[in-house]
Write an enzyme that holds these catalytic residues in place. Structure first.
Site, PDB file in Angstrom:
ATOM      1  NE  ARG A   1      -2.562  -0.752   3.464  1.00 45.44           N
ATOM      2  CZ  ARG A   1      -3.643  -0.790   4.259  1.00 45.44           C
ATOM      3  NH1 ARG A   1      -3.765   0.048   5.265  1.00 45.44           N
ATOM      4  NH2 ARG A   1      -4.594  -1.663   4.051  1.00 45.44           N
TER       5      ARG A   1
ATOM      6  CE  LYS B   1      -6.495 -11.077   4.163  1.00 52.56           C
ATOM      7  NZ  LYS B   1      -6.611  -9.895   3.256  1.00 52.56           N
TER       8      LYS B   1
ATOM      9  CE  LYS C   1      -1.152  -5.469   3.103  1.00 50.36           C
ATOM     10  NZ  LYS C   1      -2.264  -6.321   2.653  1.00 50.36           N
TER      11      LYS C   1
ATOM     12  CG  ASP D   1      -3.137  -3.257   0.386  1.00 50.39           C
ATOM     13  OD1 ASP D   1      -4.098  -2.534   0.697  1.00 50.39           O
ATOM     14  OD2 ASP D   1      -2.782  -4.228   1.067  1.00 50.39           O
TER      15      ASP D   1
ATOM     16  CB  THR E   1     -11.995  -9.117  -2.413  1.00 49.94           C
ATOM     17  OG1 THR E   1     -10.633  -9.389  -2.747  1.00 49.94           O
ATOM     18  CG2 THR E   1     -12.047  -8.572  -0.994  1.00 49.94           C
TER      19      THR E   1
ATOM     20  CE  LYS F   1      -9.492  -1.831  -7.072  1.00 52.50           C
ATOM     21  NZ  LYS F   1      -8.383  -2.353  -7.909  1.00 52.50           N
TER      22      LYS F   1
END
Length: 388
Positions: free
Chosen positions: A74, A98, A110, A145, A180, A213
């Site tokens: 991100r 996850k 990440k 992200d 998702t 989104k």
């Protein structure tokens, strides 16, 4: 998940790599980096700096018991290095769980890039980032992200083969918001089964916080299911577009109070920390099921939801559809397989709810136990030497 005591949190660290200047910055901003790694159970943290492009990035690898670390990148205008570090540590830890809950053979990682995605992006910045990720030799795979797009990583992929979720025109699997949103819908159906003895969402009221989104796709799926949607977003244009598309089924709500409206299911689909000391007492819903990461600001908020009888679907379980897609991409993408695995979120969540009920523990603790057991089993299997 924010503030949670995670499996292996007290294990020793394997390694940490950082540049001296960035290390001094991080320590002056908020304490010793190794203490933070001990707190969250990380293996490795890498600070990346390229002056020419302006790149400032942090990569956090939490746990590689299950395989190479996998998690998005991100980009945000963090107020400090400390803020960025805290975000990437929490997010990467959540990715371990996850991956474990989704039963994919990857660990948690990440990355964050410090900068304003509206002003600071450039092809050179992402190529520099690609060089740093490539230098990890397959320990970490990443992609889009919040604040980044698949197109950004087209540039990064010129430097390394460690990027997923690229546009289909560049060999990727396409938009991850599709699975998702489907996974969140499956989570809602499992929740409805527990609460109302039917997976049908027809006639139910769902408050969707954030209609970007994923949130907008979720609203469309819910309308198809016959649900009524209350929606809010900081971008009023998104809200107006959905109201115009579904005037009979969608109603706008103030973004500051949507968590407190009376509804059957509250769906956080924007930023993290939504369930906190203030909001947890204001909820007027039967369940919380959404796509946002790190919805609980702290463990105690999951405990409080349990005390109040509000069913919480752990975010990293129901929002795993995108992860499932990019993990499949690394082994040879098959859309049918991805959608089938995403639909299995329904069964995983029912298992979590069942364990929570049987042991009278909050749902986030139930899934942590299931994932910890799975990781222990994989670690034990990998004691068997495969040979050279």
């Amino acid at each position: 998940m924010m503030g949670m005591k995670r499996f292996k949190a007290d294990w020793p660290m394997k390694e940490a790599v950082m540049q001296p200047e960035d290390q001094r910055h991080s320590e002056s901003a908020g304490g010793d980096i190794f203490e933070k790694m001990d707190k969250y159970g990380h293996e490795q943290v890498i600070f990346c700096r390229h002056r020419g492009s302006g790149l400032k990035a942090i990569i956090a690898i939490h746990d590689t018991t299950m395989g190479s670390a996998l998690g998005g990148c991100r980009m945000a205008p963090y107020g400090s290095t400390e803020e960025a570090l805290e975000d990437v540590l929490r997010l990467s830890r959540g990715m371990t769980y996850k991956c474990g809950a989704a039963d994919v053979d990857f660990g948690g990682g990440k990355a964050v890039i410090i900068g304003d995605p509206k002003r600071d992006k450039s092809p050179e910045l992402f190529r520099a980032f690609g060089r740093f990720v490539g230098g990890l030799n397959g320990r970490f795979y990443t992609g889009t992200d919040m604040g980044t797009s698949p197109e950004d990583f087209v540039h990064a992929a010129r430097e390394a083969k460690c990027f997923v979720g690229l546009p289909e025109s560049h060999g990727g699997s396409g938009d991850t918001s599709v699975p998702t949103a489907l996974g969140v819908l499956q989570g809602m159906k499992a929740t409805a089964t527990v609460l109302w003895d039917s997976e049908s969402l027809a006639g139910r009221t769902v408050a969707v916080q954030g209609v970007g989104k994923v949130g907008s796709r979720l609203v469309r799926l819910l309308v198809e299911e016959g649900a009524r949607c209350l929606i809010a977003d900081v971008d009023g244009r998104r809200v107006d577009a959905l109201r115009e598309e579904f005037p009979e089924s969608v109603e706008a709500v103030d973004v500051a109070t949507i968590h407190a409206v009376s509804c059957d299911i509250f769906a956080p689909c924007a930023g993290g920390g939504v369930i906190n000391d203030k909001t947890v007492e204001e909820l007027k819903c039967r369940a919380v099921v959404g796509s946002a990461n790190n919805q609980l600001e702290d463990d105690r908020h999951g405990d409080r939801l349990h005390e109040r009888g509000i069913l919480y679907a752990p975010d990293y379980v129901v929002n795993a559809g995108g992860l499932i897609q990019v993990a499949d991409e690394l082994t040879g993408y098959n859309e049918e397989r991805v959608m089938a695995k995403t639909r299995s979120i329904y069964d995983m969540l029912l298992k979590i709810y069942r364990l929570s009920r049987e042991q009278n523990i909050p749902t986030y603790r139930a899934v942590d136990r299931l994932v910890a057991k799975r990781m222990e089993q994989v670690a034990d299997l990998r004691r068997i030497f495969l040979g050279l």
